[in-house]
Design a protein around this motif. Structure first.
Motif, PDB file in Angstrom:
ATOM      1  N   PRO A  47     -17.315  21.093-101.777  1.00  0.00           N
ATOM      2  CA  PRO A  47     -16.726  21.553-103.034  1.00  0.00           C
ATOM      3  C   PRO A  47     -15.634  20.617-103.551  1.00  0.00           C
ATOM      4  O   PRO A  47     -15.404  20.521-104.735  1.00  0.00           O
ATOM      5  CB  PRO A  47     -16.147  22.923-102.697  1.00  0.00           C
ATOM      6  CG  PRO A  47     -16.688  23.298-101.368  1.00  0.00           C
ATOM      7  CD  PRO A  47     -17.226  22.080-100.725  1.00  0.00           C
ATOM      8  N   GLU A  48     -14.977  19.905-102.655  1.00  0.00           N
ATOM      9  CA  GLU A  48     -13.934  18.996-103.087  1.00  0.00           C
ATOM     10  C   GLU A  48     -14.505  17.868-103.933  1.00  0.00           C
ATOM     11  O   GLU A  48     -13.890  17.429-104.901  1.00  0.00           O
ATOM     12  CB  GLU A  48     -13.187  18.437-101.880  1.00  0.00           C
ATOM     13  CG  GLU A  48     -12.382  19.491-101.145  1.00  0.00           C
ATOM     14  CD  GLU A  48     -11.743  18.932 -99.888  1.00  0.00           C
ATOM     15  OE1 GLU A  48     -11.745  17.709 -99.709  1.00  0.00           O
ATOM     16  OE2 GLU A  48     -11.251  19.730 -99.097  1.00  0.00           O
ATOM     17  N   SER A  49     -15.713  17.381-103.619  1.00  0.00           N
ATOM     18  CA  SER A  49     -16.300  16.293-104.401  1.00  0.00           C
ATOM     19  C   SER A  49     -16.697  16.804-105.790  1.00  0.00           C
ATOM     20  O   SER A  49     -16.637  16.055-106.757  1.00  0.00           O
ATOM     21  CB  SER A  49     -17.496  15.683-103.676  1.00  0.00           C
ATOM     22  OG  SER A  49     -18.560  16.616-103.601  1.00  0.00           O
ATOM     23  N   ASP A  50     -17.090  18.069-105.923  1.00  0.00           N
ATOM     24  CA  ASP A  50     -17.368  18.652-107.237  1.00  0.00           C
ATOM     25  C   ASP A  50     -16.098  18.666-108.075  1.00  0.00           C
ATOM     26  O   ASP A  50     -16.125  18.391-109.272  1.00  0.00           O
ATOM     27  CB  ASP A  50     -17.909  20.080-107.099  1.00  0.00           C
ATOM     28  CG  ASP A  50     -19.321  20.117-106.540  1.00  0.00           C
ATOM     29  OD1 ASP A  50     -20.001  19.070-106.606  1.00  0.00           O
ATOM     30  OD2 ASP A  50     -19.728  21.178-106.046  1.00  0.00           O
ATOM     31  N   ARG A  51     -15.004  18.960-107.432  1.00  0.00           N
ATOM     32  CA  ARG A  51     -13.724  18.967-108.141  1.00  0.00           C
ATOM     33  C   ARG A  51     -13.363  17.557-108.605  1.00  0.00           C
ATOM     34  O   ARG A  51     -12.853  17.363-109.694  1.00  0.00           O
ATOM     35  CB  ARG A  51     -12.620  19.517-107.248  1.00  0.00           C
ATOM     36  CG  ARG A  51     -12.742  20.980-106.992  1.00  0.00           C
ATOM     37  CD  ARG A  51     -11.641  21.458-106.099  1.00  0.00           C
ATOM     38  NE  ARG A  51     -11.874  22.833-105.676  1.00  0.00           N
ATOM     39  CZ  ARG A  51     -11.266  23.407-104.671  1.00  0.00           C
ATOM     40  NH1 ARG A  51     -10.383  22.725-103.967  1.00  0.00           N
ATOM     41  NH2 ARG A  51     -11.541  24.657-104.356  1.00  0.00           N
ATOM     42  N   VAL A  52     -13.635  16.582-107.746  1.00  0.00           N
ATOM     43  CA  VAL A  52     -13.344  15.195-108.109  1.00  0.00           C
ATOM     44  C   VAL A  52     -14.209  14.776-109.289  1.00  0.00           C
ATOM     45  O   VAL A  52     -13.729  14.149-110.241  1.00  0.00           O
ATOM     46  CB  VAL A  52     -13.558  14.258-106.894  1.00  0.00           C
ATOM     47  CG1 VAL A  52     -13.490  12.802-107.302  1.00  0.00           C
ATOM     48  CG2 VAL A  52     -12.543  14.555-105.806  1.00  0.00           C
ATOM     49  N   VAL A  53     -15.485  15.144-109.265  1.00  0.00           N
ATOM     50  CA  VAL A  53     -16.391  14.809-110.373  1.00  0.00           C
ATOM     51  C   VAL A  53     -15.935  15.506-111.649  1.00  0.00           C
ATOM     52  O   VAL A  53     -15.897  14.899-112.726  1.00  0.00           O
ATOM     53  CB  VAL A  53     -17.850  15.198-110.016  1.00  0.00           C
ATOM     54  CG1 VAL A  53     -18.751  15.098-111.228  1.00  0.00           C
ATOM     55  CG2 VAL A  53     -18.366  14.312-108.889  1.00  0.00           C
ATOM     56  N   ALA A  54     -15.549  16.765-111.534  1.00  0.00           N
ATOM     57  CA  ALA A  54     -15.075  17.501-112.713  1.00  0.00           C
ATOM     58  C   ALA A  54     -13.798  16.880-113.254  1.00  0.00           C
ATOM     59  O   ALA A  54     -13.613  16.758-114.469  1.00  0.00           O
ATOM     60  CB  ALA A  54     -14.849  18.968-112.354  1.00  0.00           C
ATOM     61  N   ALA A  55     -12.916  16.459-112.355  1.00  0.00           N
ATOM     62  CA  ALA A  55     -11.668  15.820-112.792  1.00  0.00           C
ATOM     63  C   ALA A  55     -11.961  14.502-113.500  1.00  0.00           C
ATOM     64  O   ALA A  55     -11.346  14.176-114.521  1.00  0.00           O
ATOM     65  CB  ALA A  55     -10.751  15.592-111.596  1.00  0.00           C
ATOM     66  N   ARG A  56     -12.895  13.724-112.976  1.00  0.00           N
ATOM     67  CA  ARG A  56     -13.272  12.460-113.625  1.00  0.00           C
ATOM     68  C   ARG A  56     -13.892  12.707-114.990  1.00  0.00           C
ATOM     69  O   ARG A  56     -13.616  11.970-115.950  1.00  0.00           O
ATOM     70  CB  ARG A  56     -14.224  11.676-112.724  1.00  0.00           C
ATOM     71  CG  ARG A  56     -13.535  11.082-111.527  1.00  0.00           C
ATOM     72  CD  ARG A  56     -14.470  10.287-110.676  1.00  0.00           C
ATOM     73  NE  ARG A  56     -13.781   9.821-109.464  1.00  0.00           N
ATOM     74  CZ  ARG A  56     -14.397   9.415-108.382  1.00  0.00           C
ATOM     75  NH1 ARG A  56     -15.719   9.414-108.330  1.00  0.00           N
ATOM     76  NH2 ARG A  56     -13.700   9.011-107.334  1.00  0.00           N
ATOM     77  N   GLN A  57     -14.744  13.721-115.103  1.00  0.00           N
ATOM     78  CA  GLN A  57     -15.335  14.051-116.401  1.00  0.00           C
ATOM     79  C   GLN A  57     -14.249  14.479-117.393  1.00  0.00           C
ATOM     80  O   GLN A  57     -14.272  14.092-118.559  1.00  0.00           O
ATOM     81  CB  GLN A  57     -16.377  15.153-116.249  1.00  0.00           C
ATOM     82  CG  GLN A  57     -17.651  14.701-115.584  1.00  0.00           C
ATOM     83  CD  GLN A  57     -18.629  15.844-115.359  1.00  0.00           C
ATOM     84  OE1 GLN A  57     -18.275  17.018-115.504  1.00  0.00           O
ATOM     85  NE2 GLN A  57     -19.861  15.514-114.994  1.00  0.00           N
TER      86      GLN A  57
END
Length: 160
Positions: A47-57
């Motif tokens: 789930p942390e990588s989803d957060r990173v992707v969402a933050a980058r978007q």
């Protein structure tokens, strides 16, 4: 007497090997667990990588919005400068028209004064002419009765 040495060697070798094997097995399990966790984080989808992707978007969208806002701001600056230039040109035109109106009003006042002076001069000439005619009229003009007869005769009608 009892022989204790042979028993000690058997019990030592059985007990001594067993804790080392348990420790080694526990170490292997711990290392395997850490390795699994590391691999899961590196190649898995936590789930942390989803957060990173969402933050980058979100950062990318923010950057796009900032660029669009900067472009619109530049457009507004250009429009505002054009409006300021037009306003200054209009103010210059208004100043020019005010000067022209003031000059026209001065010319109108001058002409009005000249007309007043001419009117006064004409009126004084009329009065002078009227007074000169009034002083000359009793001596030079025939009586009104005679004049009316002569005017009547000139028209073609005669009284007998």
């Amino acid at each position: 007497m009892i022989d204790l040495a042979p028993q000690d060697s058997q019990s030592r070798s059985g007990v001594g090997v067993q804790p080392i094997a348990i420790g080694a097995a526990a170490l292997v399990l711990v290392l395997f667990g850490f390795g699994s966790i590391g691999l899961w984080r590196a190649f898995g989808n936590p789930p942390e990588s989803d957060r990173v992707v969402a933050a980058r978007q979100l950062q990318a969208r923010t950057a796009q919005m900032s660029e669009a806002l900067a472009e619109k701001t530049k457009g507004l600056e250009v429009t505002q400068q054009e409006s300021i230039d037009q306003l200054q040109a209009m103010q210059d035109d208004v100043q020019t028209m005010r000067r022209q109106i003031a000059a026209q009003q001065a010319d109108t006042k001058k002409l009005s004064d000249q007309v007043t002076a001419l009117t006064e001069a004409v009126e004084s000439l009329r009065q002078s002419f009227a007074s000169s005619q009034a002083s000359e009229q009793p001596t030079a003009d025939p009586s009104p009765r005679k004049r009316s007869r002569t005017a009547h005769r000139k028209r073609g009608g005669s009284r007998s």
